[in-house]
Design an enzyme around this catalytic site. Structure first.
Site, mmCIF file in Angstrom:
data_model
loop_
_atom_site.group_PDB
_atom_site.id
_atom_site.type_symbol
_atom_site.label_atom_id
_atom_site.label_comp_id
_atom_site.label_asym_id
_atom_site.label_seq_id
_atom_site.Cartn_x
_atom_site.Cartn_y
_atom_site.Cartn_z
ATOM 1 C CG HIS A 199 -3.267 7.214 0.455
ATOM 2 N ND1 HIS A 199 -2.499 6.158 0.873
ATOM 3 C CD2 HIS A 199 -4.185 6.705 -0.391
ATOM 4 C CE1 HIS A 199 -2.939 5.045 0.311
ATOM 5 N NE2 HIS A 199 -3.962 5.359 -0.473
ATOM 6 C CE LYS A 232 -5.615 -0.875 5.885
ATOM 7 N NZ LYS A 232 -4.812 0.045 5.092
ATOM 8 C CG ASP A 284 1.179 -16.663 11.152
ATOM 9 O OD1 ASP A 284 0.408 -15.902 10.547
ATOM 10 O OD2 ASP A 284 0.868 -17.821 11.482
ATOM 11 C CD GLU A 343 -2.907 1.070 2.366
ATOM 12 O OE1 GLU A 343 -2.812 0.161 3.200
ATOM 13 O OE2 GLU A 343 -3.768 1.967 2.420
HETATM 14 P P1 HMG Z 1 4.972 15.145 3.639
HETATM 15 O O1 HMG Z 1 4.864 16.139 4.701
HETATM 16 O O2 HMG Z 1 4.517 15.472 2.271
HETATM 17 O O3 HMG Z 1 6.438 14.571 3.597
HETATM 18 O O4 HMG Z 1 4.153 13.865 4.165
HETATM 19 P P2 HMG Z 1 7.775 15.353 3.274
HETATM 20 O O5 HMG Z 1 7.933 15.364 1.802
HETATM 21 O O6 HMG Z 1 7.803 16.632 4.036
HETATM 22 O O7 HMG Z 1 8.869 14.366 3.906
HETATM 23 C C1 HMG Z 1 9.003 14.183 5.310
HETATM 24 C C2 HMG Z 1 9.449 12.748 5.573
HETATM 25 O O8 HMG Z 1 8.353 11.854 5.256
HETATM 26 C C3 HMG Z 1 10.609 12.272 4.731
HETATM 27 O O9 HMG Z 1 11.837 12.623 5.277
HETATM 28 C C4 HMG Z 1 10.403 10.791 4.795
HETATM 29 O O10 HMG Z 1 10.794 10.278 6.039
HETATM 30 C C5 HMG Z 1 8.893 10.670 4.654
HETATM 31 P P3 HMG Z 1 13.185 12.599 4.340
HETATM 32 O O11 HMG Z 1 13.320 11.227 3.755
HETATM 33 O O12 HMG Z 1 12.915 13.611 3.274
HETATM 34 O O13 HMG Z 1 14.271 12.938 5.270
HETATM 35 N N1 HMG Z 1 8.542 10.649 3.223
HETATM 36 C C6 HMG Z 1 8.858 9.653 2.378
HETATM 37 N N2 HMG Z 1 9.539 8.507 2.546
HETATM 38 C C7 HMG Z 1 9.695 7.721 1.471
HETATM 39 N N3 HMG Z 1 9.200 8.015 0.247
HETATM 40 C C8 HMG Z 1 8.527 9.138 0.034
HETATM 41 C C9 HMG Z 1 8.330 10.013 1.120
HETATM 42 N N4 HMG Z 1 7.719 11.203 1.249
HETATM 43 C C10 HMG Z 1 7.855 11.568 2.532
HETATM 44 N N5 HMG Z 1 8.056 9.399 -1.179
HETATM 45 C C11 HMG Z 1 3.382 11.658 4.178
HETATM 46 C C12 HMG Z 1 3.849 12.809 3.328
HETATM 47 C C13 HMG Z 1 2.866 10.552 3.256
HETATM 48 C C14 HMG Z 1 4.541 11.129 5.016
HETATM 49 C C15 HMG Z 1 2.264 12.169 5.145
HETATM 50 O O14 HMG Z 1 1.261 12.753 4.388
HETATM 51 C C16 HMG Z 1 1.670 11.067 5.980
HETATM 52 O O15 HMG Z 1 2.232 10.629 6.965
HETATM 53 N N6 HMG Z 1 0.454 10.587 5.649
HETATM 54 C C17 HMG Z 1 -0.194 9.480 6.283
HETATM 55 C C18 HMG Z 1 -0.284 8.372 5.294
HETATM 56 C C19 HMG Z 1 -0.836 7.095 5.870
HETATM 57 O O16 HMG Z 1 -1.134 6.949 7.007
HETATM 58 N N7 HMG Z 1 -0.962 6.125 4.979
HETATM 59 C C20 HMG Z 1 -1.448 4.822 5.310
HETATM 60 C C21 HMG Z 1 -2.449 4.404 4.279
HETATM 61 S S1 HMG Z 1 -4.021 5.067 4.665
HETATM 62 C C22 HMG Z 1 -4.639 3.847 5.751
HETATM 63 O O17 HMG Z 1 -4.766 2.739 5.351
HETATM 64 C C23 HMG Z 1 -4.768 4.036 7.218
HETATM 65 C C24 HMG Z 1 -5.777 4.958 7.780
HETATM 66 O O18 HMG Z 1 -7.077 4.710 7.320
HETATM 67 C C25 HMG Z 1 -5.700 4.711 9.264
HETATM 68 C C26 HMG Z 1 -6.582 5.613 10.058
HETATM 69 O O19 HMG Z 1 -7.656 5.997 9.576
HETATM 70 O O20 HMG Z 1 -6.214 5.870 11.238
HETATM 71 C C27 HMG Z 1 -5.412 6.351 7.449
#
Ligand code: HMG
Length: 443
Positions: free
Chosen positions: A396, A283, A299, A85
């Protein structure tokens, strides 16, 4: 053409593929060729992978990713994660980076007790069975001595046997609940072997023991198996900082640090109150835990099943994590059952599981439990932080953009152009398609 088959398991891999291609695929030759392309060229490696399961006809690829900067109990880890994901690894990495400067994650193993059960039927009354159990218990332990010897020499083994009485809900139903310590192994095979030995011992005991009458000899073992509910094989993990540490993050959202922290705590309380929200919240936690569990050859079904049961332990399914604010301090914490191993099973067989353990510094099972729990909490932190600020879709979809571009068969050049364009635009499938159509028309 008939679509069923006798003896599929006896066919060679090539024959299986051929039959599948001819019976089910749109184009048999293409299907067989593609499936074969997902095999290791190295036959000995492929044989190991095929051995994990049955009727294997190809390998199914998932990305192997790294979330760096995880400060856990004073040590910095680069954590391997296997997950399909988008945004999960970015979220975990981003939370790890956030907490790196704030003391990191703290984790302690509460205990590592694992449980197994022998379910049986017996016609007598519970009082009488409790008396007989006093004689049965040492006989059971003695009967499994050969199976337990190695585990015992490592400091583990059987740590208790209890008689549980369910006769009031199901006439004649009793259970032996057996506790184990399995050291660095997850221990499923060890536990199941001991339990199956107990089956035989139980039946033999009731046949031979002189202290019971003929009517009391009629014992019937229904089944014996480990339990994936391991409330006593659990980790407590937490991260804490002064609320003022949220200042920079809050300013970006046009909020005060206190407001951000309060809102976060409220979001977690909602997941304590409401089961629908709790399910999604948890989740998010398992987004992180499962990815580490998979990467280390453990597992994930067992671990998730146990975690969800634990989340319902007071009768209502609730958030696994909780958040407290007091005296200007923010604490985010979670207790989670995690029966993980670092020896045995796939941990020793899967070449990348071995590499994962190497990257993590060859951890003990206890250390790995702390790491997986920390990634779960980090994941939860990042998701909730997004939910209460930008909303989840922004981050996301930013991460999902490459998937959309691949789906729309974007060229390298289109990819570069779109990634730059969507840096400051809202990503959606139709917006990306529209953008690519525009590019393609211009060219
Ligand atoms: P951002 O602020 O755009 O990130 O956040 P940034 O560009 O400022 O980068 C900051 C740091 O984020 C980076 O540091 C990385 O550590 C990481 P750096 O490497 O630059 O020193 N980072 C990345 N790492 C790898 N590849 C990338 C990347 N971009 C940033 N391309 C971010 C962007 C996605 C981190 C933020 O928006 C976030 O944390 N979102 C949450 C996303 C999430 O939870 N996804 C899970 C799927 S949704 C789900 O299934 C669960 C849910 O339903 C659970 C719930 O409801 O509680 C949400």
């Amino acid at each position: 053409m008939t679509k069923s088959i006798n003896g599929f398991s006896k066919l060679s891999k090539a024959e299986k593929l051929e039959w599948l291609g001819e019976t089910y695929a749109d184009n048999a030759a293409d299907f067989v060729q593609e499936m074969k392309s997902w095999q290791y060229a190295d036959n000995s490696m492929q044989r190991v992978i095929d051995g994990f399961t049955e009727n294997a006809v190809a390998n199914f690829a998932l990305p192997y990713s790294i979330a760096p900067n995880f400060l856990i109990n004073g040590q910095v880890y680069a954590v391997p994660m296997v997950i399909e994901e988008s945004s999960v690894v970015a979220a975990a990495s981003s939370a790890a980076k956030f907490w790196l400067d704030r003391g990191g994650f703290h984790a302690e193993v509460i205990d590592t007790v694992k449980l197994g059960q022998v379910h049986f039927r017996w016609p007598g009354n519970p009082e009488r069975l409790r008396e007989i159990f006093q004689n049965l218990k040492p006989v059971l332990i003695e009967s499994a001595e050969d199976l337990v010897a190695n585990m015992k020499s490592r400091g583990g083994g059987i740590t208790g046997i209890e008689l549980i009485d369910f006769a009031d809900v199901e006439p004649g139903y009793y259970q032996l609940r057996v506790s184990f310590q399995t050291c660095d192994s997850m221990g499923a095979n060890f536990i199941n072997s001991v339990l199956e030995r107990f089956d035989q011992t139980l039946e033999a005991f009731f046949t031979d023991f002189e202290g019971i009458n003929d009517e009391e000899r009629d014992v019937e073992v229904i089944m014996s198996i480990l339990s994936n509910y391991t409330p006593e094989c659990a980790v407590r993990v937490w991260a804490e900082c002064p609320i003022s540490s949220f200042r920079e993050l809050a300013i970006k959202q046009g909020m005060e640090a206190e407001m951000l922290a309060e809102r976060f705590a409220m979001a977690v309380r909602i997941a304590q109150i409401d089961t629908y929200r709790a399910t999604t919240h948890n989740k998010g936690i398992y987004n992180g835990i499962d990815a580490v569990v998979l990467a280390t050859g453990n597992d994930f079904r067992a671990i998730e099943a146990g975690g969800h049961t634990f989340a319902s332990r007071d009768g209502q399914y609730r958030s696994l994590s909780s958040c407290h604010i007091s005296d200007g301090n923010f604490t985010f914490e979670m207790t989670v059952p995690l029966a993980m191993g670092t020896v045995g099973g796939l941990t020793a067989l899967h070449p990348l599981a071995k590499r994962s353990l190497e990257l993590l510094g060859h951890p003990s099972a206890r250390e790995l439990m702390c790491i997986a729990a920390s990634v779960g909490l980090a994941q939860n932190f990042a998701a909730v932080r997004s939910l209460i600020t930008t909303g989840i879709q922004k981050g996301h979809m930013k991460m999902h953009l490459t998937n959309i571009l691949n789906h729309l068969e974007a060229t390298e050049e289109e990819m570069t152009s779109a990634l730059s364009h969507f840096e400051h635009q809202t990503v959606s499938f139709s917006a990306v398609r529209g953008y690519l159509e525009g590019l393609r028309e211009t060219h």
